[in-house]
Scaffold this active site. Sequence first.
Site, PDB file in Angstrom:
ATOM      1  N   ASP A  97       0.531  -1.261   0.553  1.00  0.00           N
ATOM      2  CA  ASP A  97      -0.197   0.326   0.209  1.00  0.00           C
ATOM      3  C   ASP A  97       0.957   1.335   0.297  1.00  0.00           C
ATOM      4  O   ASP A  97       1.790   1.482   0.461  1.00  0.00           O
ATOM      5  CB  ASP A  97      -0.846   0.363   1.444  1.00  0.00           C
ATOM      6  CG  ASP A  97      -1.869   0.201   0.916  1.00  0.00           C
ATOM      7  OD1 ASP A  97      -2.700   1.451   0.714  1.00  0.00           O
ATOM      8  OD2 ASP A  97      -3.393  -1.082   0.972  1.00  0.00           O
ATOM      9  N   ASP A 197      -2.613   4.318  -2.314  1.00  0.00           N
ATOM     10  CA  ASP A 197      -4.423   5.323  -1.922  1.00  0.00           C
ATOM     11  C   ASP A 197      -5.094   6.808  -1.663  1.00  0.00           C
ATOM     12  O   ASP A 197      -3.998   7.862  -2.857  1.00  0.00           O
ATOM     13  CB  ASP A 197      -3.693   5.528   0.318  1.00  0.00           C
ATOM     14  CG  ASP A 197      -4.443   5.239   0.621  1.00  0.00           C
ATOM     15  OD1 ASP A 197      -6.261   4.473   0.955  1.00  0.00           O
ATOM     16  OD2 ASP A 197      -4.304   6.041   1.866  1.00  0.00           O
ATOM     17  N   GLU A 250      -6.584   3.541  -5.353  1.00  0.00           N
ATOM     18  CA  GLU A 250      -7.842   3.452  -5.211  1.00  0.00           C
ATOM     19  C   GLU A 250      -8.447   5.388  -5.830  1.00  0.00           C
ATOM     20  O   GLU A 250      -7.728   5.977  -5.444  1.00  0.00           O
ATOM     21  CB  GLU A 250      -7.852   3.246  -4.094  1.00  0.00           C
ATOM     22  CG  GLU A 250      -9.390   3.783  -3.473  1.00  0.00           C
ATOM     23  CD  GLU A 250      -9.176   4.456  -1.846  1.00  0.00           C
ATOM     24  OE1 GLU A 250      -9.904   3.693  -0.895  1.00  0.00           O
ATOM     25  OE2 GLU A 250      -7.856   4.605  -1.247  1.00  0.00           O
ATOM     26  N   HIS A 319     -11.293  -3.720   3.068  1.00  0.00           N
ATOM     27  CA  HIS A 319     -10.967  -3.266   4.507  1.00  0.00           C
ATOM     28  C   HIS A 319     -12.056  -2.732   4.463  1.00  0.00           C
ATOM     29  O   HIS A 319     -11.796  -1.571   5.513  1.00  0.00           O
ATOM     30  CB  HIS A 319      -9.352  -2.917   4.591  1.00  0.00           C
ATOM     31  CG  HIS A 319      -9.177  -2.207   4.225  1.00  0.00           C
ATOM     32  ND1 HIS A 319      -8.723  -2.242   3.175  1.00  0.00           N
ATOM     33  CD2 HIS A 319      -8.671  -0.935   4.637  1.00  0.00           C
ATOM     34  CE1 HIS A 319      -7.744  -0.832   2.825  1.00  0.00           C
ATOM     35  NE2 HIS A 319      -8.273  -0.122   3.338  1.00  0.00           N
ATOM     36  N   ASP A 320     -12.700  -1.912   3.886  1.00  0.00           N
ATOM     37  CA  ASP A 320     -12.873  -0.744   3.859  1.00  0.00           C
ATOM     38  C   ASP A 320     -14.797  -0.863   3.712  1.00  0.00           C
ATOM     39  O   ASP A 320     -15.757   0.269   3.851  1.00  0.00           O
ATOM     40  CB  ASP A 320     -13.143   0.923   3.303  1.00  0.00           C
ATOM     41  CG  ASP A 320     -11.762   1.036   3.670  1.00  0.00           C
ATOM     42  OD1 ASP A 320     -11.135   1.456   4.438  1.00  0.00           O
ATOM     43  OD2 ASP A 320     -11.153   1.911   2.015  1.00  0.00           O
TER      44      ASP A 320
END
Length: 535
Positions: A97, A197, A250, A319-320
């Site tokens: 990430d 991210d 993302e 994970h969100d």
Amino acid sequence: MDRWWQDAVVYQIYPRSFKDSNGDGIGDIPGIISKLDYIKDLGVNVIWLSPVYKSPNDDNGYDISDYRDINPEFGTMEDMERLIAEAGRRGIRIIMDLVINHTSDEHPWFVKSRQGHPEYRDYYYWRKGKNGGPPNNWTGFFGGSAWEKDEQTGEWYLHLFSKKQPDLNYHNPRVLEEVKDIMRFWLDKGIAGFRCDVINIIYKTSLEDGKSRLILKGIEHYLSQEGNHKILRTLREEVLSKYDCFTVGETVFVTPSMARDLCGADRGELDMVFSFEHMETDQFIVKWFKRRFRPKRFFRVISKWQRELDWNANYLENHDQPRSVSRFGDDGRFWEKSAKMLAMLLLTLRGTPYIYQGQEIGMTNFDFVSMQDIRDVESHNIYKIACDLHFPKWFRWSLIKRTSRDNARTPMQWDTGEHGGFTDGSPWINANHNYTRINVADQKNDPNSVLSFYKDLIRLRSASPVLRKGTFKPLKIGRKVFIYEREYLGRKLKVILNFSPRTRKIDMQGNVLISNYKRGVLDGKIYPWEGVIIG
Ligand code: TEU
Ligand code: CA
């Protein structure tokens, strides 16, 4: 460079919740290493590792205080190097990430910046307040103003996420130099790329007031700006192109045309992006206000993105997001069938599929009963805002229960041991009690399990150029039934998915290649939550 990542199947690991090796209740890198054979057996060939960098964990590692060090809770740099090597030995590459919109407020850059250090002050956005309030009217992703006043100098700093995540200032060229060095540092260690991210909001063109709107006031000043594209092209040209690697961005609030500008093959920016539109089909404006999940809306959006982009990063969970079987499937009576059907959707679309840890065994949303069980900073912020607005308690909890990111963050369910075999100690977040029913150990040797179905589909996909490279054509976007065709060099496959608990008639024939029901040929019927591929 060859586009090997187009043939990849990616598995996302959220380290904190994956496997604890030393009994402190927190998942760690040695824990991941101990499960590499499991991951290999699943058939995936890339791991996306959510942040393992040093961090005070205000946002579970998405607030980084040292980009070149490992969070001691997760292990050491030696552990990380061992993970890269051990994964490599199994034919698995690792992407990390890359969180560069912001750092932690405990990062030395910010510590110095806050003190007014001349070299570092401009690494972040510092402004004077206006009329006793913040410098502008921008609001943040976790609710409330995007500015925080610092008592030392009386100035305010910008933070689009939590107040412990100050935004970096890309108007300062030194910041980008730092980022390039960090990327090289990890690529030189042998990683295969980055999940970037919130990468389409890193450049703020101006800090003027935002238009009045319900959420994210100010977004027009930082969403996918020209300066942002320029940064991405520089990173590609000067860093990424020198390595055999890929990036997945993302990218929040993107339309297909914005996405094409970010990851079109001719753009020299990112390789693919995670879009959000399909994840927004069960909400009004913000995710906290849910509306009924209507499969047709969902199919339409998926279809649109499949057609408008040459290559998608496909996902149903991360994970969100709440768990897909609880959200788009039926985690009660048709738990197994619907989990398998969603697997079929994910693994038969055109693009690179991303599986989130636990999805492959059909893990469900948490069974928590109160805020005491919740760990996520976002959920706590939103709950507090809902309190300030005098929303009744049952309503506040219903928002959190359905939408909290902690739905995806409960420990991976390995076996029927205490806490699902995740830890010998007490876990940082409670396990879902359904681990006695839903766990890896039980599914591993059962050829009819959700896990085995994932393996079968991954194998099928690896063996099928049609599934990997074929075009996508929607044949039917019904209220509950979705049918599409994939085609490659004249070879065709059809995928039929039934998002309903009712058997439906269907006028289609063909040999069934795989179904989540046992059958040989299609007999004019499609069963509750059935997914079939016919050839
Ligand atoms: O998420 C960014 C993001 O916009 C949302 O998905 C966010 O999690 C939230 O749901 C908005 O309501 C990324 C990471 O995936 C997330 O975990 C981090 O918290 C965030 O960036 C900040 O780094
Ligand atoms: Ca641990």
